[in-house]
Design an enzyme around this catalytic site. Structure first.
Site, PDB file in Angstrom:
ATOM      1  N   ALA A  35      -8.684  -2.867  10.469  1.00  0.00           N
ATOM      2  CA  ALA A  35      -8.106  -3.846   9.530  1.00  0.00           C
ATOM      3  C   ALA A  35      -6.837  -3.268   8.929  1.00  0.00           C
ATOM      4  O   ALA A  35      -6.327  -2.240   9.396  1.00  0.00           O
ATOM      5  CB  ALA A  35      -9.113  -4.201   8.439  1.00  0.00           C
ATOM      6  N   ASN A  36      -6.300  -3.907   7.916  1.00  0.00           N
ATOM      7  CA  ASN A  36      -5.137  -3.380   7.188  1.00  0.00           C
ATOM      8  C   ASN A  36      -5.287  -3.763   5.714  1.00  0.00           C
ATOM      9  O   ASN A  36      -6.269  -4.398   5.333  1.00  0.00           O
ATOM     10  CB  ASN A  36      -3.831  -3.923   7.788  1.00  0.00           C
ATOM     11  CG  ASN A  36      -3.826  -5.431   7.804  1.00  0.00           C
ATOM     12  OD1 ASN A  36      -3.850  -6.063   6.761  1.00  0.00           O
ATOM     13  ND2 ASN A  36      -3.824  -6.020   8.991  1.00  0.00           N
ATOM     14  N   ARG A  37      -4.297  -3.405   4.897  1.00  0.00           N
ATOM     15  CA  ARG A  37      -4.445  -3.552   3.437  1.00  0.00           C
ATOM     16  C   ARG A  37      -4.003  -4.916   2.900  1.00  0.00           C
ATOM     17  O   ARG A  37      -3.883  -5.093   1.699  1.00  0.00           O
ATOM     18  CB  ARG A  37      -3.676  -2.437   2.727  1.00  0.00           C
ATOM     19  CG  ARG A  37      -4.273  -1.057   2.975  1.00  0.00           C
ATOM     20  CD  ARG A  37      -3.649  -0.001   2.097  1.00  0.00           C
ATOM     21  NE  ARG A  37      -2.244   0.202   2.385  1.00  0.00           N
ATOM     22  CZ  ARG A  37      -1.229  -0.193   1.613  1.00  0.00           C
ATOM     23  NH1 ARG A  37      -1.468  -0.840   0.477  1.00  0.00           N
ATOM     24  NH2 ARG A  37       0.011   0.046   1.953  1.00  0.00           N
TER      25      ARG A  37
END
Ligand code: PMT
Length: 231
Positions: A35-37
């Site tokens: 995932a990412n932020r």
């Protein structure tokens, strides 16, 4: 599109707008994912601003901890492939699409059916590229104007201009995601809207709520994608 002409010569154009938001989660095994932020705040602010301005809004969202804005049709997805399928299903009939989602560029070549165990020898993941939702939408020929975001950490404007042409979209919003006071996860943002016509508008640091209202006002102007005057 619905046009309402007022007595003062003012014309309101109610559009059908699609917005993507948030990250995608790409599963590795039953308990882990890539995932990412991205928090979804920018995409949700755009959806809220568009609905408040009287437009019909479909919001295609990856997993986020936000409540859907009032009056918006929310479509929850998890992976990039799901986001692509939902976007392509909705695209016919859409006049303006804005791609604020931070889509994972890669997913696992195969998802382990059981939790991956530690081996003591490190782990190499076999990843494959995800489809590009923005580029696919831009090439779909449905007539929807396609506006991407370019999340960059260096040479932000140059990289964004190249991305605009590479992805074949109508405009791109250059976003410096190396900053700690703006961009990913923050309540604030500073961006430059780059139109295919060559016209560029910079929006200085401000809340995502305020910025979203300004971007929606600009992108729904009748002449947004054709004018080349400098302001
Ligand atoms: O969610 P927040 O915390 O509020 O943060 C907002 C944001 C920083 C995520 C947002 O403003 C932003 O910049 N979104 C784009 C993030 C991104 O993935 O950028 P990119 O440069 O990698 O991708 C360019 C464009 O292609 C984007 O419009 C993206 O949605 C789209 N894309 C990318 C990859 C892919 N497989 N499919 C896509 O559609």
């Amino acid at each position: 599109m619905l046009e309402i002409a007022g007595a003062l010569g003012f014309t309101f154009r109610a559009m059908h707008i699609l917005i993507t938001a948030g990250p995608t989660h790409e599963p590795l095994d039953p308990v882990r994912y890539l995932a990412n932020r991205s928090s979804g705040k920018m995409g949700y602010a755009l959806a809220d601003a568009a609905a408040r301005a009287g437009h019909v809004v479909d919001l295609v969202s990856g997993p986020v901890a936000l409540s859907p804005p009032e009056g918006v049709q929310l479509h929850q997805v998890t992976t990039a492939v799901e986001m692509l399928e939902t976007t392509l299903t909705l695209l016919p009939g859409i006049q303006l699409s804005i791609f604020a989602a931070a889509v994972c560029d890669y997913r696992a070549a195969s998802i382990a059916s059981e939790k991956i165990k530690k081996s003591g020898r490190g782990l190499t993941l076999d990843l494959v590229e995800n489809p590009d939702i923005l580029a696919t939408a831009a090439a779909s020929g449905t007539g929807a104007k396609c506006v991407g975001f370019a999340a960059e950490t260096e040479n932000v404007l140059d990289q964004a201009r190249q991305k605009l042409h590479r992805k074949g979209c109508d405009a791109i919003i250059a976003n410096d995601v190396s900053r700690s006071d703006a961009g990913m996860g923050s309540d604030f943002n500073e961006v430059t809207l780059i139109l295919n016509s060559g016209h560029e508008i910079t929006y200085p640091l401000q809340s995502k709520t305020l910025l979203a209202a300004k971007l929606i006002a600009e992108l729904t102007r009748a002449d947004c994608f054709t004018r080349s005057d400098s302001r």
